[in-house]
Design an enzyme around this catalytic site. Sequence first.
Site, PDB file in Angstrom:
ATOM      1  N   GLU A 150      -1.151 -50.649  27.647  1.00 39.02           N
ATOM      2  CA  GLU A 150      -0.376 -49.415  27.767  1.00 39.02           C
ATOM      3  C   GLU A 150       0.989 -49.621  27.128  1.00 39.02           C
ATOM      4  O   GLU A 150       1.893 -50.194  27.754  1.00 39.02           O
ATOM      5  CB  GLU A 150      -0.179 -49.054  29.248  1.00 39.02           C
ATOM      6  CG  GLU A 150      -1.477 -48.836  30.003  1.00 39.02           C
ATOM      7  CD  GLU A 150      -1.250 -47.986  31.248  1.00 39.02           C
ATOM      8  OE1 GLU A 150      -1.924 -46.959  31.350  1.00 39.02           O
ATOM      9  OE2 GLU A 150      -0.400 -48.334  32.078  1.00 39.02           O
ATOM     10  N   HIS A 179       1.473 -52.854  36.223  1.00 34.08           N
ATOM     11  CA  HIS A 179       1.787 -51.647  35.457  1.00 34.08           C
ATOM     12  C   HIS A 179       3.238 -51.744  34.989  1.00 34.08           C
ATOM     13  O   HIS A 179       4.091 -52.277  35.694  1.00 34.08           O
ATOM     14  CB  HIS A 179       1.581 -50.404  36.340  1.00 34.08           C
ATOM     15  CG  HIS A 179       1.634 -49.140  35.539  1.00 34.08           C
ATOM     16  ND1 HIS A 179       2.820 -48.596  35.111  1.00 34.08           N
ATOM     17  CD2 HIS A 179       0.655 -48.333  35.054  1.00 34.08           C
ATOM     18  CE1 HIS A 179       2.563 -47.505  34.407  1.00 34.08           C
ATOM     19  NE2 HIS A 179       1.251 -47.327  34.360  1.00 34.08           N
ATOM     20  N   GLU A 183       5.532 -49.702  34.957  1.00 32.06           N
ATOM     21  CA  GLU A 183       6.503 -49.106  35.881  1.00 32.06           C
ATOM     22  C   GLU A 183       6.852 -50.082  36.998  1.00 32.06           C
ATOM     23  O   GLU A 183       7.959 -50.046  37.544  1.00 32.06           O
ATOM     24  CB  GLU A 183       5.946 -47.776  36.419  1.00 32.06           C
ATOM     25  CG  GLU A 183       6.020 -46.690  35.345  1.00 32.06           C
ATOM     26  CD  GLU A 183       4.959 -45.618  35.427  1.00 32.06           C
ATOM     27  OE1 GLU A 183       4.310 -45.476  36.476  1.00 32.06           O
ATOM     28  OE2 GLU A 183       4.781 -44.920  34.412  1.00 32.06           O
ATOM     29  N   GLY A 209       3.525 -41.168  29.327  1.00 27.09           N
ATOM     30  CA  GLY A 209       4.158 -39.913  29.756  1.00 27.09           C
ATOM     31  C   GLY A 209       5.013 -39.253  28.685  1.00 27.09           C
ATOM     32  O   GLY A 209       5.791 -38.343  28.975  1.00 27.09           O
ATOM     33  N   LYS A 252      -0.409 -42.358  40.174  1.00 25.20           N
ATOM     34  CA  LYS A 252       1.003 -42.732  40.396  1.00 25.20           C
ATOM     35  C   LYS A 252       1.490 -42.139  41.728  1.00 25.20           C
ATOM     36  O   LYS A 252       0.710 -42.031  42.667  1.00 25.20           O
ATOM     37  CB  LYS A 252       1.857 -42.328  39.194  1.00 25.20           C
ATOM     38  CG  LYS A 252       1.278 -42.870  37.885  1.00 25.20           C
ATOM     39  CD  LYS A 252       2.202 -42.802  36.722  1.00 25.20           C
ATOM     40  CE  LYS A 252       1.510 -43.392  35.496  1.00 25.20           C
ATOM     41  NZ  LYS A 252       2.357 -43.438  34.312  1.00 25.20           N
ATOM     42  N   SER A 274      -0.536 -41.428  27.344  1.00 23.82           N
ATOM     43  CA  SER A 274      -0.701 -40.077  26.795  1.00 23.82           C
ATOM     44  C   SER A 274      -2.130 -39.768  26.327  1.00 23.82           C
ATOM     45  O   SER A 274      -2.322 -39.071  25.326  1.00 23.82           O
ATOM     46  CB  SER A 274       0.304 -39.831  25.662  1.00 23.82           C
ATOM     47  OG  SER A 274       1.628 -39.893  26.161  1.00 23.82           O
ATOM     48  N   ASN A 301      -4.856 -43.019  37.100  1.00 19.49           N
ATOM     49  CA  ASN A 301      -3.751 -43.585  37.866  1.00 19.49           C
ATOM     50  C   ASN A 301      -2.876 -42.418  38.301  1.00 19.49           C
ATOM     51  O   ASN A 301      -2.140 -41.860  37.485  1.00 19.49           O
ATOM     52  CB  ASN A 301      -2.967 -44.571  36.983  1.00 19.49           C
ATOM     53  CG  ASN A 301      -1.714 -45.076  37.674  1.00 19.49           C
ATOM     54  OD1 ASN A 301      -1.501 -44.826  38.856  1.00 19.49           O
ATOM     55  ND2 ASN A 301      -0.879 -45.792  36.929  1.00 19.49           N
TER      56      ASN A 301
HETATM   57  P1  13P Z   1       0.185 -41.045  30.982  1.00 21.76           P
HETATM   58  O1  13P Z   1      -1.282 -40.823  30.763  1.00 21.76           O
HETATM   59  O2  13P Z   1       0.829 -40.009  31.846  1.00 21.76           O
HETATM   60  O3  13P Z   1       0.901 -41.288  29.681  1.00 21.76           O
HETATM   61  O4  13P Z   1       0.320 -42.420  31.827  1.00 21.76           O
HETATM   62  C1  13P Z   1      -0.365 -43.543  31.425  1.00 21.76           C
HETATM   63  C2  13P Z   1      -0.273 -44.558  32.488  1.00 21.76           C
HETATM   64  O5  13P Z   1       0.785 -45.096  32.770  1.00 21.76           O
HETATM   65  C3  13P Z   1      -1.509 -44.890  33.227  1.00 21.76           C
HETATM   66  O6  13P Z   1      -1.357 -46.034  33.990  1.00 21.76           O
END
Ligand code: 13P
Length: 254
Positions: A168, A98, A100, A174, A12, A214, A10
């Site tokens: 997640e 997601h 976010e 992150g 982002k 992560s 992803n």
């Molecule tokens: P990270 O791997 O940067 O922690 O992000 C995970 C994520 O949100 C994937 O959709």
Amino acid sequence: MVRKLLIAGNWKMNGLLAEGADLAKGIAGEVKKMGKLPCEFLVCPPFTLLTTVKKSLRGAKVALGAQDCHFADKGAHTGDISPAMLKDIGCQYVILGHSERRANHGETSELINVKAQSAYRNELKAIICVGETLNERDAGRAVEVCTKQILDSVPESATYQNTVIAYEPVWAIGTGKVPTTKDVAEIHAAIRKTLARKLGKSNANRMRILYGGSVKPSNAAELLSLDDVDGALIGGASLKVEDFIGIAKNACKC
Ligand code: 13P
């Protein structure tokens, strides 16, 4: 039950045209070198890179996905992208719900459910994301929160062919923090039980449940060796060819 691992990136909101093309070409080159693949690969770049990345991946077994879509096929929705548009430019997957988007755009599980149904109508596979916040985990509510998100976000018409789940934990995204393998195993098992209740055992046993938060080359083997973990949804580490491929190599022994 054999569920082929899915290694999904992803990206982002990252990547200008040249970077996106380079990253996709790098991944494609490494995947081609692997020959017979023990896992499936997917990249989900921002909308602006989908066409470029599709071209750069040509010839490599790497699927293309988007990070969100509207529920309507077309119409007066300024700034939105429809599942029909994604299908039209060659996407096979779309990430929905997601954290976010749940947090920053107020997306509810009910909305995600409607978006997923729309994705199915357009022959896109939905990657439906769930996960608890740190407060919810500290309050001992992680299983309850994820169960409710699954019940509300996953449509009745979901099958193992049209849907992938991603667990997640919000606090692991992150941050470099990863839940213990015991905690990951507990949530994945609870999700599969909930899917069985909702969609029947046959679908639940075949549906892939990814872990995200992560994931790195160094922790991939341990996380992805767990019984109910069928791949990874990778953020930061999917932006570097060596890390993305390193995760796949360590997890899939390829
Ligand atoms: P990270 O791997 O940067 O922690 O992000 C995970 C994520 O949100 C994937 O959709």
